[in-house]
Design a protein around this motif. Sequence first.
Motif, PDB file in Angstrom:
ATOM      1  N   TYR A  30     -12.047  56.546  46.393  1.00 25.40           N
ATOM      2  CA  TYR A  30     -12.027  57.115  45.046  1.00 25.40           C
ATOM      3  C   TYR A  30     -11.669  58.606  45.022  1.00 25.40           C
ATOM      4  O   TYR A  30     -11.787  59.245  43.984  1.00 25.40           O
ATOM      5  N   ASP A  31     -11.269  59.150  46.178  1.00 24.51           N
ATOM      6  CA  ASP A  31     -10.924  60.561  46.285  1.00 24.51           C
ATOM      7  C   ASP A  31     -12.057  61.470  45.784  1.00 24.51           C
ATOM      8  O   ASP A  31     -11.825  62.495  45.165  1.00 24.51           O
ATOM      9  N   SER A  32     -13.283  61.067  46.055  1.00 23.34           N
ATOM     10  CA  SER A  32     -14.469  61.823  45.659  1.00 23.34           C
ATOM     11  C   SER A  32     -14.939  62.634  46.856  1.00 23.34           C
ATOM     12  O   SER A  32     -15.473  62.086  47.821  1.00 23.34           O
ATOM     13  N   LYS A  33     -14.722  63.945  46.787  1.00 23.92           N
ATOM     14  CA  LYS A  33     -14.982  64.826  47.926  1.00 23.92           C
ATOM     15  C   LYS A  33     -16.046  65.891  47.667  1.00 23.92           C
ATOM     16  O   LYS A  33     -16.544  66.508  48.592  1.00 23.92           O
ATOM     17  N   LEU A  34     -16.364  66.162  46.412  1.00 23.05           N
ATOM     18  CA  LEU A  34     -17.205  67.304  46.063  1.00 23.05           C
ATOM     19  C   LEU A  34     -18.562  67.287  46.771  1.00 23.05           C
ATOM     20  O   LEU A  34     -19.042  68.323  47.221  1.00 23.05           O
ATOM     21  N   VAL A  35     -19.161  66.114  46.911  1.00 24.34           N
ATOM     22  CA  VAL A  35     -20.465  66.017  47.552  1.00 24.34           C
ATOM     23  C   VAL A  35     -20.402  66.508  49.005  1.00 24.34           C
ATOM     24  O   VAL A  35     -21.383  67.000  49.550  1.00 24.34           O
ATOM     25  N   LYS A  36     -19.211  66.415  49.613  1.00 19.38           N
ATOM     26  CA  LYS A  36     -19.049  66.830  51.007  1.00 19.38           C
ATOM     27  C   LYS A  36     -18.893  68.346  51.162  1.00 19.38           C
ATOM     28  O   LYS A  36     -18.781  68.846  52.273  1.00 19.38           O
ATOM     29  N   SER A  37     -18.942  69.080  50.051  1.00 15.72           N
ATOM     30  CA  SER A  37     -18.824  70.534  50.148  1.00 15.72           C
ATOM     31  C   SER A  37     -20.033  71.155  50.866  1.00 15.72           C
ATOM     32  O   SER A  37     -19.957  72.253  51.391  1.00 15.72           O
ATOM     33  N   PHE A  38     -21.160  70.444  50.856  1.00 13.31           N
ATOM     34  CA  PHE A  38     -22.312  70.810  51.680  1.00 13.31           C
ATOM     35  C   PHE A  38     -22.499  69.650  52.641  1.00 13.31           C
ATOM     36  O   PHE A  38     -22.804  68.537  52.231  1.00 13.31           O
ATOM     37  N   GLU A  39     -22.289  69.894  53.906  1.00 12.72           N
ATOM     38  CA  GLU A  39     -22.141  68.820  54.895  1.00 12.72           C
ATOM     39  C   GLU A  39     -23.439  68.128  55.289  1.00 12.72           C
ATOM     40  O   GLU A  39     -23.422  67.247  56.140  1.00 12.72           O
ATOM     41  N   HIS A  40     -24.554  68.481  54.672  1.00 17.30           N
ATOM     42  CA  HIS A  40     -25.847  67.942  55.073  1.00 17.30           C
ATOM     43  C   HIS A  40     -26.441  67.055  53.983  1.00 17.30           C
ATOM     44  O   HIS A  40     -26.901  67.569  52.966  1.00 17.30           O
ATOM     45  N   PRO A  41     -26.475  65.742  54.183  1.00 16.58           N
ATOM     46  CA  PRO A  41     -27.212  64.897  53.238  1.00 16.58           C
ATOM     47  C   PRO A  41     -28.653  65.408  53.155  1.00 16.58           C
ATOM     48  O   PRO A  41     -29.244  65.811  54.163  1.00 16.58           O
ATOM     49  N   ASN A  42     -29.216  65.382  51.939  1.00 14.35           N
ATOM     50  CA  ASN A  42     -30.515  66.009  51.752  1.00 14.35           C
ATOM     51  C   ASN A  42     -31.263  65.468  50.541  1.00 14.35           C
ATOM     52  O   ASN A  42     -30.699  64.767  49.718  1.00 14.35           O
ATOM     53  N   VAL A  43     -32.527  65.866  50.475  1.00 12.96           N
ATOM     54  CA  VAL A  43     -33.358  65.687  49.291  1.00 12.96           C
ATOM     55  C   VAL A  43     -33.654  67.097  48.792  1.00 12.96           C
ATOM     56  O   VAL A  43     -34.272  67.890  49.512  1.00 12.96           O
ATOM     57  N   SER A  44     -33.212  67.433  47.576  1.00 11.46           N
ATOM     58  CA  SER A  44     -33.404  68.775  47.018  1.00 11.46           C
ATOM     59  C   SER A  44     -34.695  68.839  46.210  1.00 11.46           C
ATOM     60  O   SER A  44     -35.024  67.902  45.491  1.00 11.46           O
ATOM     61  N   TYR A  45     -35.376  69.990  46.326  1.00  9.36           N
ATOM     62  CA  TYR A  45     -36.631  70.178  45.600  1.00  9.36           C
ATOM     63  C   TYR A  45     -36.493  71.186  44.457  1.00  9.36           C
ATOM     64  O   TYR A  45     -36.868  70.885  43.336  1.00  9.36           O
ATOM     65  N   GLN A  46     -36.005  72.372  44.740  1.00 10.39           N
ATOM     66  CA  GLN A  46     -35.933  73.412  43.716  1.00 10.39           C
ATOM     67  C   GLN A  46     -34.872  74.423  44.114  1.00 10.39           C
ATOM     68  O   GLN A  46     -34.609  74.621  45.296  1.00 10.39           O
ATOM     69  N   SER A  47     -34.271  75.045  43.120  1.00 11.65           N
ATOM     70  CA  SER A  47     -33.271  76.096  43.335  1.00 11.65           C
ATOM     71  C   SER A  47     -33.533  77.227  42.362  1.00 11.65           C
ATOM     72  O   SER A  47     -34.161  77.028  41.324  1.00 11.65           O
ATOM     73  N   GLY A  48     -33.024  78.399  42.706  1.00 11.34           N
ATOM     74  CA  GLY A  48     -33.230  79.531  41.817  1.00 11.34           C
ATOM     75  C   GLY A  48     -32.415  80.734  42.215  1.00 11.34           C
ATOM     76  O   GLY A  48     -31.640  80.701  43.172  1.00 11.34           O
ATOM     77  N   ILE A  49     -32.623  81.796  41.466  1.00  9.92           N
ATOM     78  CA  ILE A  49     -31.973  83.078  41.732  1.00  9.92           C
ATOM     79  C   ILE A  49     -33.032  84.008  42.295  1.00  9.92           C
ATOM     80  O   ILE A  49     -34.071  84.230  41.672  1.00  9.92           O
TER      81      ILE A  49
END
Length: 182
Positions: A30-49
Motif C-alpha cells: 500500500y506504499d505506507s511508509k510513514l510509520v517507519k519514520s521511527f524505526e522502533h515499534p513501541n507502546v507510547s504513553y505520553q508526549s509533551g514540550i
Amino acid sequence: MSCIVGILTLLSGEIRDEVLELWNYFDQMYDSKLVKSFEHPNVSYQSGICEDIDALISRLNDFDFPPKFEIEIEGFDKFTNPQNTIYMKIIKSDQLSKFYDELSNILKDNCIKTFDLYESKNWVPHITITMNDISEINFHKSFDELQKKESNWKSVLIDNVALVIMNALTHELTVFNVWKLK
C-alpha cells in the motif's frame, strides 16, 4: 530551548519482528511508509514540550520503576481521527493504567505542555501498524484484511521505558535513553 519529547516502551523479540513484518507488508502492498519514520515499534504513553530536559532526565533517573509486566493484545483496531491509523489494540489493564499515570505525571510535572491525544481520558494503548499515508480505500481494505488474520501474539512484555526527543527541524525521533524495569 524547548523540545518535543515522548515516553514509550520499545518492543523487542517476536512482537517487534511481527510488527516490522507488518510495516514492510504495508509498505510493499500500500506504499505506507510513514510509520517507519521511527524505526522502533513501541507502546507510547505520553508526549509533551519540555524546556528543561535535564530535569526530566533526573526525574526519570529517580523514578522507582516497577517490575516487568505483561500486557494483552486484542486484535486490530483503527482510528479515523485525527488521522487514519491501524493498530494492534492493547487491553487497558489496571497495571498498565497505573504505569501510564505515573509516567504521564512525570511529563506533566516536567514539561510546559503535554499533548491532549495522550491525556488519560483520550489515551488508547496500542501498537501502530500504519498511519496517515494510505488511501481511504486501501485503509478500509487493509483493515478488513487484518481482521481475518490470525494473531500470533496475545501478550507483550513491558520491560523498559524510553525517552525520545524530536529534532525540531527534521522531525526525526531519537532514542535519548532507555530505563529497564526491575
